[in-house]
Design a protein around this motif. Structure first.
Motif, short mmCIF file in Angstrom:
data_model
loop_
_atom_site.label_atom_id
_atom_site.label_comp_id
_atom_site.label_asym_id
_atom_site.label_seq_id
_atom_site.Cartn_x
_atom_site.Cartn_y
_atom_site.Cartn_z
N ASN A 151 45.19 18.50 -25.31
CA ASN A 151 44.14 18.12 -24.36
C ASN A 151 43.87 16.63 -24.44
OD1 ASN A 151 42.38 17.72 -26.59
ND2 ASN A 151 41.55 19.80 -26.43
N LYS A 163 41.31 14.84 -25.35
CA LYS A 163 40.70 14.33 -26.57
C LYS A 163 41.75 14.19 -27.68
CE LYS A 163 37.22 15.53 -30.06
NZ LYS A 163 36.19 16.54 -30.46
N THR A 220 39.26 24.56 -29.19
CA THR A 220 38.87 24.34 -27.81
C THR A 220 37.87 25.40 -27.35
OG1 THR A 220 40.89 25.50 -27.13
CG2 THR A 220 40.96 23.10 -27.14
N TYR A 238 35.30 26.41 -29.13
CA TYR A 238 34.00 25.85 -29.50
C TYR A 238 33.57 24.80 -28.48
CZ TYR A 238 30.35 23.61 -32.33
OH TYR A 238 29.17 23.08 -32.77
N GLU A 239 34.52 23.96 -28.05
CA GLU A 239 34.21 22.94 -27.07
C GLU A 239 33.77 23.57 -25.74
OE1 GLU A 239 37.63 20.47 -26.81
OE2 GLU A 239 37.46 19.72 -28.86
N ALA A 240 34.40 24.70 -25.38
CA ALA A 240 34.03 25.38 -24.14
C ALA A 240 32.59 25.88 -24.22
CB ALA A 240 34.99 26.53 -23.88
N GLU A 295 30.26 24.64 -26.13
CA GLU A 295 29.38 23.46 -26.10
C GLU A 295 29.10 23.04 -24.66
OE1 GLU A 295 29.37 20.49 -29.78
OE2 GLU A 295 31.28 20.52 -28.73
N ASN A 296 30.11 23.19 -23.82
CA ASN A 296 29.96 22.82 -22.42
C ASN A 296 29.10 23.82 -21.65
OD1 ASN A 296 30.68 21.19 -20.03
ND2 ASN A 296 31.81 23.03 -19.41
N ASN A 297 29.30 25.11 -21.95
CA ASN A 297 28.52 26.16 -21.29
C ASN A 297 28.54 27.41 -22.16
OD1 ASN A 297 27.14 27.88 -19.62
ND2 ASN A 297 28.53 27.70 -17.89
N SER A 298 27.43 27.68 -22.83
CA SER A 298 27.35 28.83 -23.73
C SER A 298 26.79 30.07 -23.05
CB SER A 298 26.49 28.49 -24.95
OG SER A 298 25.13 28.33 -24.56
N THR A 347 40.38 29.32 -18.93
CA THR A 347 41.01 28.00 -19.00
C THR A 347 42.52 28.18 -18.94
OG1 THR A 347 41.23 28.00 -21.42
CG2 THR A 347 39.18 27.08 -20.50
#
Length: 352
Positions: free
Chosen positions: A176, A178, A224, A226-228, A230-233, A297
């Motif tokens: 990705n 990042k 990724t 966890y990042e998802a 963080e963006n929308n839980s 995703t």
């Protein structure tokens, strides 16, 4: 201690987890038992696992069809993070150092069923990622035995490369935007997607949507997934108090995906978010859980190297040119097809 695992296993498998008999689980004879026996895998960080490989040899990579088929992208854009360096068989500093050592050191998982896992019956590391790592060693050093595996948790993959403890990471690592600023990736060798895993009898969880509101969700640290969240839980609880610090209790964010499945079995969480490729293996081991909804995703796995080791990345890309022409399908049929059917082939390579 063989393959760096027996020391943990001698503590003895747990017979029950959360009131459920572990004997009913497939795969390693009980996912929960493996998680407990491995101390939830946190203690296995960077243990060297010298591997004596078995199985048919993989032919060295040569230039072939598909090398020039990549999409050209600018190096200063992240519109196509999967774009990698063009393949080459030329040796450079990184490849020469590996040849001088006589061993390729690869960071892998030993807890992801059918990807990278320790098989107690064969006493070997096995799986789709392991097969690819062997193919790279075969090309570089002439033998798939010329490899040292180091088991690393999800959140230590980049650190292991930065420190030089491993030459490559082959561990279901998503490419990705990042991460391309942190490590150098090969071209993609597998396409996956994030999805929700939950008990079949869970009430109301339908996927990555508002049905997660108020639920306890587990992910691997540095993933990724966890990042998802963080963006929308969607109102789910997924963060530990003190995440990333010494006070982190590793309840909802854990070192490895197997830890999430163990917590799901113990009733400590309601659902897991992870790659569907990994979740399919976990569902295969525990018939009481299933994938919910659809992948939300599109992600691609790549082989990771330390930034700057361009010659090694190009060499891995050359291995992948040949690997896509037959060995990839053989590995998919052996390790993944039964639980992750319907995949016709590997992703097409993209080059800068």
């Amino acid at each position: 201690m063989r393959n760096g695992v027996d020391g943990a296993r001698k503590r003895g498998p747990a017979r029950f987890l959360g009131g459920r008999p572990l004997g009913r689980l497939r795969g390693w004879g009980g996912v929960g038992a493996m998680a407990v026996a491995c101390g939830l895998t946190a203690s296995l960080t960077l243990l060297p696992l010298t591997h004596s490989a078995t199985g048919a040899p993989v032919s060295p990579a040569v230039t072939g069809p598909g090398v020039g088929a990549g999409v050209q992208v600018k190096s200063d854009t992240c519109r196509n993070p999967e774009a990698s360096l063009t393949p080459s068989t030329d040796d450079g500093p990184a490849v020469e150092a590996i040849k001088a050592r006589g061993k390729l050191v690869v960071g892998v998982d030993q807890n992801s069923f059918n990807w990278g896992y320790y098989n107690p019956e064969t006493r070997e590391l096995e799986g789709f990622d392991i097969a690819l790592a062997k193919a790279i060693a075969k090309d570089l050093l002439g033998s798939e035995d010329a490899i040292i595996f180091r088991t690393i948790p999800t959140n230590q993959r980049i650190a292991a490369l930065d420190s030089g403890k491993v030459d490559l990471v082959v561990r279901t690592m998503t490419i990705n935007c990042k991460r391309i600023g942190q490590v150098a990736f090969s071209t993609a060798y597998f396409q996956a997607g994030q999805q929700v895993l939950a008990p079949k009898d869970s009430t109301g969880i339908t996927g990555y949507d508002s049905s997660l509101s108020g639920k306890r969700v587990c992910t691997a640290e540095g993933s990724t997934a966890y990042e998802a969240l963080e963006n929308n839980s969607f109102g789910a609880t997924f963060k530990d108090e003190g995440d990333g610090t010494k006070q982190d209790k590793d309840r909802f964010t854990v070192p490895n995906q197997l830890d999430c499945l163990a917590r799901l079995q113990m009733g400590e969480v309601d659902a897991v978010v992870t790659d569907n490729a990994l979740a399919a293996g976990q569902a295969a081991q525990d018939p009481a859980v299933e994938l919910k909804g659809r992948p939300f995703t599109t992600e691609y796995y790549g082989v990771a190297a330390k930034l700057g080791n361009d010659d090694l990345v190009r060499r891995v890309n050359q291995v992948l040119v040949q690997y896509r022409q037959g060995a990839w399908t053989a590995a998919y049929d052996k390790w993944l097809k039964a639980d992750l059917p319907g995949i016709s082939g590997p992703p097409a390579p993209m080059y800068k």
